[in-house]
Structure formats: C-alpha cells, structure tokens
Design a protein around this motif. Sequence first.
Motif, mmCIF file in Angstrom:
data_model
loop_
_atom_site.group_PDB
_atom_site.id
_atom_site.type_symbol
_atom_site.label_atom_id
_atom_site.label_comp_id
_atom_site.label_asym_id
_atom_site.label_seq_id
_atom_site.Cartn_x
_atom_site.Cartn_y
_atom_site.Cartn_z
ATOM 1 N N SER A 22 0.826 -1.201 0.000
ATOM 2 C CA SER A 22 0.000 0.000 0.000
ATOM 3 C C SER A 22 0.863 1.254 0.000
ATOM 4 C CB SER A 22 -0.897 -0.005 1.245
ATOM 5 O OG SER A 22 -1.628 1.198 1.324
ATOM 6 N N ASN A 23 0.397 2.268 -0.699
ATOM 7 C CA ASN A 23 1.065 3.564 -0.672
ATOM 8 C C ASN A 23 0.641 4.403 0.531
ATOM 9 O OD1 ASN A 23 2.494 3.001 -2.973
ATOM 10 N ND2 ASN A 23 1.277 4.297 -4.326
ATOM 11 N N ASN A 24 -0.290 3.891 1.336
ATOM 12 C CA ASN A 24 -0.769 4.641 2.496
ATOM 13 C C ASN A 24 0.332 4.863 3.523
ATOM 14 O OD1 ASN A 24 -3.595 5.043 1.949
ATOM 15 N ND2 ASN A 24 -3.808 2.838 2.137
ATOM 16 N N TRP A 25 0.259 6.028 4.177
ATOM 17 C CA TRP A 25 1.240 6.381 5.206
ATOM 18 C C TRP A 25 0.624 6.308 6.598
ATOM 19 C CZ3 TRP A 25 6.375 8.286 4.511
ATOM 20 C CH2 TRP A 25 6.814 8.168 3.187
ATOM 21 N N HIS A 26 -0.612 5.901 6.719
ATOM 22 C CA HIS A 26 -1.260 5.795 8.032
ATOM 23 C C HIS A 26 -1.317 4.323 8.438
ATOM 24 C CE1 HIS A 26 -4.727 4.822 5.540
ATOM 25 N NE2 HIS A 26 -4.536 5.957 4.915
ATOM 26 N N ASP A 27 -1.983 4.012 9.533
ATOM 27 C CA ASP A 27 -1.958 2.655 10.095
ATOM 28 C C ASP A 27 -2.993 1.704 9.490
ATOM 29 O OD1 ASP A 27 -0.555 0.978 11.890
ATOM 30 O OD2 ASP A 27 -2.264 1.042 13.277
ATOM 31 N N THR A 28 -3.876 2.201 8.640
ATOM 32 C CA THR A 28 -4.951 1.373 8.085
ATOM 33 C C THR A 28 -4.455 0.099 7.399
ATOM 34 O OG1 THR A 28 -6.284 3.359 7.825
ATOM 35 C CG2 THR A 28 -7.016 1.413 6.647
ATOM 36 N N PRO A 29 -3.398 0.137 6.577
ATOM 37 C CA PRO A 29 -2.948 -1.113 5.959
ATOM 38 C C PRO A 29 -2.548 -2.176 6.991
ATOM 39 C CG PRO A 29 -1.940 0.752 4.864
ATOM 40 C CD PRO A 29 -2.640 1.279 6.075
ATOM 41 N N ARG A 30 -1.872 -1.754 8.051
ATOM 42 C CA ARG A 30 -1.470 -2.722 9.081
ATOM 43 C C ARG A 30 -2.677 -3.277 9.834
ATOM 44 N NH1 ARG A 30 2.609 0.480 8.169
ATOM 45 N NH2 ARG A 30 2.005 2.277 9.391
ATOM 46 N N ILE A 31 -3.674 -2.449 10.057
ATOM 47 C CA ILE A 31 -4.900 -2.909 10.719
ATOM 48 C C ILE A 31 -5.579 -3.983 9.866
ATOM 49 C CG2 ILE A 31 -7.238 -2.225 11.410
ATOM 50 C CD1 ILE A 31 -5.963 0.534 12.193
ATOM 51 N N HIS A 32 -5.743 -3.694 8.570
ATOM 52 C CA HIS A 32 -6.373 -4.681 7.681
ATOM 53 C C HIS A 32 -5.488 -5.912 7.521
ATOM 54 C CE1 HIS A 32 -10.018 -2.620 6.557
ATOM 55 N NE2 HIS A 32 -9.327 -1.507 6.343
ATOM 56 N N GLY A 33 -4.191 -5.730 7.465
ATOM 57 C CA GLY A 33 -3.280 -6.865 7.361
ATOM 58 C C GLY A 33 -3.398 -7.807 8.544
ATOM 59 N N ARG A 34 -3.446 -7.235 9.755
ATOM 60 C CA ARG A 34 -3.616 -8.072 10.957
ATOM 61 C C ARG A 34 -4.949 -8.796 10.911
ATOM 62 N NH1 ARG A 34 -1.046 -3.696 13.472
ATOM 63 N NH2 ARG A 34 -3.018 -2.750 14.080
ATOM 64 N N GLU A 35 -5.993 -8.074 10.528
ATOM 65 C CA GLU A 35 -7.341 -8.662 10.458
ATOM 66 C C GLU A 35 -7.392 -9.823 9.464
ATOM 67 O OE1 GLU A 35 -11.645 -7.431 8.562
ATOM 68 O OE2 GLU A 35 -10.257 -5.829 9.102
ATOM 69 N N LEU A 36 -6.716 -9.677 8.341
ATOM 70 C CA LEU A 36 -6.757 -10.691 7.286
ATOM 71 C C LEU A 36 -5.630 -11.724 7.401
ATOM 72 C CD1 LEU A 36 -7.552 -8.291 4.304
ATOM 73 C CD2 LEU A 36 -9.151 -9.897 5.414
ATOM 74 N N GLY A 37 -4.696 -11.493 8.310
ATOM 75 C CA GLY A 37 -3.567 -12.407 8.455
ATOM 76 C C GLY A 37 -2.608 -12.354 7.279
ATOM 77 N N ILE A 38 -2.395 -11.148 6.746
ATOM 78 C CA ILE A 38 -1.535 -10.952 5.583
ATOM 79 C C ILE A 38 -0.452 -9.940 5.953
ATOM 80 C CG2 ILE A 38 -1.442 -10.140 3.190
ATOM 81 C CD1 ILE A 38 -4.385 -10.897 2.903
ATOM 82 N N PRO A 39 0.823 -10.247 5.631
ATOM 83 C CA PRO A 39 1.875 -9.250 5.879
ATOM 84 C C PRO A 39 1.647 -8.002 5.029
ATOM 85 C CG PRO A 39 2.761 -11.119 4.661
ATOM 86 C CD PRO A 39 1.340 -11.459 5.008
ATOM 87 N N VAL A 40 2.223 -6.886 5.486
ATOM 88 C CA VAL A 40 1.978 -5.593 4.856
ATOM 89 C C VAL A 40 3.289 -4.848 4.629
ATOM 90 C CG1 VAL A 40 0.913 -3.313 5.194
ATOM 91 C CG2 VAL A 40 -0.297 -5.368 5.928
ATOM 92 N N VAL A 41 3.385 -4.233 3.465
ATOM 93 C CA VAL A 41 4.400 -3.223 3.210
ATOM 94 C C VAL A 41 3.633 -1.934 2.933
ATOM 95 C CG1 VAL A 41 6.232 -2.422 1.677
ATOM 96 C CG2 VAL A 41 6.115 -4.835 2.318
ATOM 97 N N ALA A 42 3.717 -0.982 3.850
ATOM 98 C CA ALA A 42 3.053 0.311 3.692
ATOM 99 C C ALA A 42 4.095 1.333 3.235
ATOM 100 C CB ALA A 42 2.409 0.741 4.998
ATOM 101 N N LYS A 43 3.639 2.515 2.900
ATOM 102 C CA LYS A 43 4.522 3.573 2.409
ATOM 103 C C LYS A 43 5.349 3.064 1.229
ATOM 104 C CE LYS A 43 4.934 5.360 7.090
ATOM 105 N NZ LYS A 43 5.842 5.695 8.181
ATOM 106 N N ALA A 44 4.716 2.279 0.362
ATOM 107 C CA ALA A 44 5.418 1.575 -0.707
ATOM 108 C C ALA A 44 5.877 2.483 -1.848
ATOM 109 C CB ALA A 44 4.536 0.459 -1.265
ATOM 110 N N CYS A 45 5.227 3.600 -2.031
ATOM 111 C CA CYS A 45 5.577 4.537 -3.108
ATOM 112 C C CYS A 45 5.534 3.889 -4.490
ATOM 113 C CB CYS A 45 6.944 5.173 -2.866
ATOM 114 S SG CYS A 45 7.034 6.140 -1.347
ATOM 115 N N LYS A 46 4.535 2.999 -4.709
ATOM 116 C CA LYS A 46 4.363 2.411 -6.032
ATOM 117 C C LYS A 46 4.140 3.532 -7.047
ATOM 118 C CE LYS A 46 0.840 0.151 -4.451
ATOM 119 N NZ LYS A 46 -0.404 -0.592 -4.395
ATOM 120 N N PRO A 47 4.705 3.471 -8.211
ATOM 121 C CA PRO A 47 5.314 2.340 -8.892
ATOM 122 C C PRO A 47 6.816 2.168 -8.647
ATOM 123 C CG PRO A 47 5.169 4.124 -10.446
ATOM 124 C CD PRO A 47 4.551 4.612 -9.143
ATOM 125 N N LEU A 48 7.412 2.975 -7.784
ATOM 126 C CA LEU A 48 8.837 2.781 -7.508
ATOM 127 C C LEU A 48 9.062 1.369 -6.978
ATOM 128 C CD1 LEU A 48 9.660 6.238 -5.887
ATOM 129 C CD2 LEU A 48 10.037 5.504 -8.256
#
Length: 178
Positions: A68-94
């Motif tokens: 996720s390109n998000n800089w807040h905690d929402t990706p980690r919250i959803h990742g924990r809920e879904l049991g999926i690791p998260v890379v936030a602040k990804a700056c895609k497409p870099l």
Amino acid sequence: MGIVHPDRYFARISAIDVQKDLLGCGITHALLDMDNTLVSRASGDVPSDVRNWLSRARNAGVSFCIVSNNWHDTPRIHGRELGIPVVAKACKPLPHGLLAARAAIGARSNDTVVIGDQLLTDVMGAHMLGMKAYLVAPLSEVDLRHTNALKPLREALLAGFVPENEHAASSCAPDARD
C-alpha cells in the motif's frame, strides 16, 4: 503490450479463478493493493466475496502481501485482520516497496502477480519489475482526489479492455486486442 496495460483485467478480485488464473499460470504469490482492491473506500470494509476469495487462494497455497502507498496505520490494521503481511509507504510504482513485499513472502518475479485497481501504480510497478499485473475494477467509485483526476487517463488507456467476470475464459497469455 505497454508498461501500463494489464496482463489481465477482472471485474473484481473474486473474479480471478484461483486454479486457472493463478496456479494454472504458475503464480503462487500475489502482491495485493489495499484501497478499492481489497477494501472499499466507500465503506472501509473488506467485502465478503473478497474474504472468501482470499481464503480459497490461501488454502490452495497462494501467499500474499499487501502493498500500500498509504502512510497511516490502516494497511497494518487490515493486514492483521486478514492475516496478511503488509508493506506500507510503498511509493508504487517505484520498486522498493514491491521488492520488499516480494522478499517478505519468498517470491520471485516469475511466480508473482501484482493485483490492484490502478494502472500507474500497481500495473506499472509490476511490469517495471518483470511481474504480471492483474488489474481489477475499483470496488467503489469513492476515491482520493488525485486518483479521481486521473480517471479520464485510465479510461483512455483501457479503451478496448473489458473486465473479465466469473464466467470468462481463462488465459495465462496477455489479452489480444488488435
């Protein structure tokens, strides 16, 4: 096929057939966008069909990482809920965020697909690293102002593409449009 043209285009993530469109194409890892791919921007929830698809894919042996390109905690919250690791602040497409996500799940370019709803972040980022890119139609029309401003460009770039649904024929090859 151009760097911003998806390898496949689906009506939503749950329209991707786990056996045919992933495993049958040699894909065992998926890097997943969050907003409007897994989580509706309108409701902030993961729809039940998306949850069911994630469960089916996981049970079939597919591993995931949310990118996720998000800089807040929402990706980690959803990742924990879904049991999926998260890379936030990804700056895609870099590449650094996608590379970190790929490494986190032990993936390689040739066995990984990036699944997301944006051409200029998800699809371009995948193709820059030699990965397949499956575009999905956004779960909601609600989106960020800058994303909405790019909708005319998205529509122009997707001219001739029709999203596949649950009954579409499967093919590991890119769509033939000419």
